[in-house]
Design a protein around this motif. Structure first.
Motif, PDB file in Angstrom:
ATOM      1  N   ARG A 207       0.870  -1.184   0.000  1.00 33.30           N
ATOM      2  CA  ARG A 207       0.000   0.000   0.000  1.00 33.30           C
ATOM      3  C   ARG A 207       0.898   1.221   0.000  1.00 33.30           C
ATOM      4  NH1 ARG A 207      -2.157  -1.787   5.052  1.00 33.30           N
ATOM      5  NH2 ARG A 207      -4.080  -2.071   3.882  1.00 33.30           N
ATOM      6  N   HIS A 208       0.317   2.329  -0.452  1.00 33.72           N
ATOM      7  CA  HIS A 208       1.072   3.581  -0.516  1.00 33.72           C
ATOM      8  C   HIS A 208       0.500   4.587   0.468  1.00 33.72           C
ATOM      9  CE1 HIS A 208       3.264   2.109  -3.929  1.00 33.72           C
ATOM     10  NE2 HIS A 208       2.142   1.866  -4.585  1.00 33.72           N
ATOM     11  N   ALA A 209       1.361   5.499   0.924  1.00 29.02           N
ATOM     12  CA  ALA A 209       0.977   6.494   1.927  1.00 29.02           C
ATOM     13  C   ALA A 209      -0.026   7.514   1.390  1.00 29.02           C
ATOM     14  CB  ALA A 209       2.217   7.214   2.437  1.00 29.02           C
ATOM     15  N   GLY A 210       0.037   7.828   0.133  1.00 29.19           N
ATOM     16  CA  GLY A 210      -0.847   8.846  -0.431  1.00 29.19           C
ATOM     17  C   GLY A 210      -1.518   8.346  -1.686  1.00 29.19           C
ATOM     18  N   SER A 211      -1.941   9.275  -2.512  1.00 30.35           N
ATOM     19  CA  SER A 211      -2.564   8.941  -3.798  1.00 30.35           C
ATOM     20  C   SER A 211      -1.472   8.626  -4.813  1.00 30.35           C
ATOM     21  CB  SER A 211      -3.364  10.132  -4.325  1.00 30.35           C
ATOM     22  OG  SER A 211      -4.404  10.446  -3.444  1.00 30.35           O
ATOM     23  N   VAL A 212      -1.754   7.674  -5.714  1.00 27.28           N
ATOM     24  CA  VAL A 212      -0.805   7.321  -6.769  1.00 27.28           C
ATOM     25  C   VAL A 212      -1.561   7.232  -8.089  1.00 27.28           C
ATOM     26  CG1 VAL A 212       0.879   5.646  -7.618  1.00 27.28           C
ATOM     27  CG2 VAL A 212       0.563   5.948  -5.153  1.00 27.28           C
TER      28      VAL A 212
ATOM     29  N   GLY B 209     -10.282  -5.767  -3.268  1.00 27.07           N
ATOM     30  CA  GLY B 209     -11.718  -5.769  -3.514  1.00 27.07           C
ATOM     31  C   GLY B 209     -12.108  -5.593  -4.964  1.00 27.07           C
ATOM     32  N   GLY B 210     -11.171  -5.281  -5.832  1.00 25.97           N
ATOM     33  CA  GLY B 210     -11.488  -5.054  -7.246  1.00 25.97           C
ATOM     34  C   GLY B 210     -10.995  -6.191  -8.124  1.00 25.97           C
ATOM     35  N   PRO B 211     -11.333  -6.120  -9.409  1.00 27.01           N
ATOM     36  CA  PRO B 211     -10.893  -7.159 -10.348  1.00 27.01           C
ATOM     37  C   PRO B 211      -9.439  -6.944 -10.777  1.00 27.01           C
ATOM     38  CG  PRO B 211     -12.109  -5.475 -11.516  1.00 27.01           C
ATOM     39  CD  PRO B 211     -12.176  -5.108 -10.046  1.00 27.01           C
ATOM     40  N   VAL B 212      -8.801  -7.993 -11.281  1.00 28.53           N
ATOM     41  CA  VAL B 212      -7.489  -7.848 -11.900  1.00 28.53           C
ATOM     42  C   VAL B 212      -7.735  -7.214 -13.270  1.00 28.53           C
ATOM     43  CG1 VAL B 212      -5.470  -9.031 -12.826  1.00 28.53           C
ATOM     44  CG2 VAL B 212      -6.517  -9.848 -10.705  1.00 28.53           C
ATOM     45  N   GLU B 213      -7.028  -6.114 -13.547  1.00 26.42           N
ATOM     46  CA  GLU B 213      -7.168  -5.418 -14.820  1.00 26.42           C
ATOM     47  C   GLU B 213      -5.814  -5.329 -15.498  1.00 26.42           C
ATOM     48  OE1 GLU B 213     -10.082  -2.019 -14.779  1.00 26.42           O
ATOM     49  OE2 GLU B 213      -9.584  -2.123 -12.638  1.00 26.42           O
TER      50      GLU B 213
ATOM     51  N   PRO C 112      -5.451   6.828  -1.436  1.00 27.84           N
ATOM     52  CA  PRO C 112      -4.611   6.639  -0.248  1.00 27.84           C
ATOM     53  C   PRO C 112      -5.080   5.438   0.573  1.00 27.84           C
ATOM     54  CG  PRO C 112      -5.249   8.933  -0.463  1.00 27.84           C
ATOM     55  CD  PRO C 112      -6.025   8.170  -1.493  1.00 27.84           C
ATOM     56  N   GLY C 113      -4.110   4.619   1.017  1.00 27.50           N
ATOM     57  CA  GLY C 113      -4.411   3.495   1.900  1.00 27.50           C
ATOM     58  C   GLY C 113      -4.949   2.253   1.215  1.00 27.50           C
ATOM     59  N   SER C 114      -5.201   2.299  -0.099  1.00 30.53           N
ATOM     60  CA  SER C 114      -5.731   1.107  -0.764  1.00 30.53           C
ATOM     61  C   SER C 114      -4.645   0.037  -0.842  1.00 30.53           C
ATOM     62  CB  SER C 114      -6.264   1.442  -2.160  1.00 30.53           C
ATOM     63  OG  SER C 114      -5.247   1.965  -2.973  1.00 30.53           O
ATOM     64  N   THR C 115      -5.067  -1.213  -0.857  1.00 32.07           N
ATOM     65  CA  THR C 115      -4.108  -2.309  -0.966  1.00 32.07           C
ATOM     66  C   THR C 115      -3.916  -2.655  -2.434  1.00 32.07           C
ATOM     67  OG1 THR C 115      -5.890  -3.908  -0.630  1.00 32.07           O
ATOM     68  CG2 THR C 115      -4.630  -3.269   1.302  1.00 32.07           C
ATOM     69  N   HIS C 116      -2.673  -2.675  -2.855  1.00 30.57           N
ATOM     70  CA  HIS C 116      -2.333  -3.013  -4.242  1.00 30.57           C
ATOM     71  C   HIS C 116      -1.887  -4.476  -4.226  1.00 30.57           C
ATOM     72  CE1 HIS C 116      -0.410  -1.363  -8.181  1.00 30.57           C
ATOM     73  NE2 HIS C 116      -1.305  -2.295  -8.393  1.00 30.57           N
ATOM     74  N   LEU C 117      -2.834  -5.364  -4.482  1.00 29.19           N
ATOM     75  CA  LEU C 117      -2.579  -6.799  -4.374  1.00 29.19           C
ATOM     76  C   LEU C 117      -1.784  -7.353  -5.540  1.00 29.19           C
ATOM     77  CD1 LEU C 117      -6.078  -7.884  -3.035  1.00 29.19           C
ATOM     78  CD2 LEU C 117      -3.979  -7.464  -1.741  1.00 29.19           C
ATOM     79  N   VAL C 118      -2.026  -6.838  -6.763  1.00 27.82           N
ATOM     80  CA  VAL C 118      -1.303  -7.286  -7.945  1.00 27.82           C
ATOM     81  C   VAL C 118      -0.728  -6.065  -8.653  1.00 27.82           C
ATOM     82  CG1 VAL C 118      -1.466  -8.409 -10.210  1.00 27.82           C
ATOM     83  CG2 VAL C 118      -2.784  -9.313  -8.279  1.00 27.82           C
TER      84      VAL C 118
ATOM     85  N   LEU D  71       6.654   6.024   1.303  1.00 33.71           N
ATOM     86  CA  LEU D  71       5.761   5.937   0.155  1.00 33.71           C
ATOM     87  C   LEU D  71       5.135   4.566  -0.029  1.00 33.71           C
ATOM     88  CD1 LEU D  71       7.658   8.091  -2.472  1.00 33.71           C
ATOM     89  CD2 LEU D  71       5.745   8.735  -0.994  1.00 33.71           C
ATOM     90  N   THR D  72       5.873   3.499   0.297  1.00 33.16           N
ATOM     91  CA  THR D  72       5.376   2.146   0.068  1.00 33.16           C
ATOM     92  C   THR D  72       5.583   1.294   1.309  1.00 33.16           C
ATOM     93  OG1 THR D  72       5.907   2.308  -2.268  1.00 33.16           O
ATOM     94  CG2 THR D  72       5.589   0.099  -1.408  1.00 33.16           C
TER      95      THR D  72
END
Length: 167
Positions: A96-101, A116-120, A132-138, A162-163
């Motif tokens: 996850r990142h500290a801010g918006s990316v 929570g979202g689909p793989v795109e 901010p705060g979202s989990t980047h799973l892939v 940042l990460t």
């Protein structure tokens, strides 16, 4: 939040790339005019966790700092720009990142999934946004034979890591 694409079949990719570069250049010029840039050593140390995620997947994966600037009209915030290279089959561990990316794909195709979202899959000229705060799973190169690359623009608090890797 869902990812957004900037693809438009009527306009060639170089026009979008030039427009993005022009906007980024103007933004950076404003920031440089109002604040002293952080040294590349300071940028590199702030990016160590992001670099560590990529280094675990392939020796061809790397993160290259481009610049980091205080936002004069938003006290306490900083914009940091990096280029992320993924070798064939390269990926980053969940994080996850500290801010918006905002990420803009400049080469190849990138697979991305926010919690929570689909793989795109995003190709050259497309972008996606991470709140901010979202989990980047892939976060991975979609190809096992060709490299991929993206430009990531972070907007986060001054001094923030940042990460952060997820266990």
């Amino acid at each position: 939040m869902t990812a957004m694409s900037l693809a438009n079949p009527q306009r060639p990719v170089p026009s979008r790339a030039m427009a993005l570069a022009a906007v980024a250049g103007l933004s950076c010029a404003l920031a440089i005019g109002k604040a002293l840039p952080v040294t590349m050593d300071a940028i590199s140390s702030a990016l160590v966790p992001l670099c560590a995620t990529a280094a675990e997947s392939s020796p061809l994966d790397k993160v290259e700092p481009i610049g980091s600037y205080a936002l004069p009209n938003v006290p306490g915030k900083r914009v940091t720009v990096v280029r992320v290279f993924y070798g064939p089959g390269g990926f980053s561990r969940p994080h996850r990142h500290a801010g918006s990316v905002t990420a803009y794909i400049t080469k190849g195709e990138i697979r991305s999934q926010l919690g929570g979202g689909p793989v795109e899959t995003f190709g050259v000229g497309q972008s996606f946004f991470e709140p901010p705060g979202s989990t980047h799973l892939v976060s991975a190169n979609a190809s096992m034979t060709e490299p991929a690359e993206l430009i990531a623009v972070f907007v986060a608090d001054e001094g923030a890591q940042l990460t952060t890797l997820l266990e």
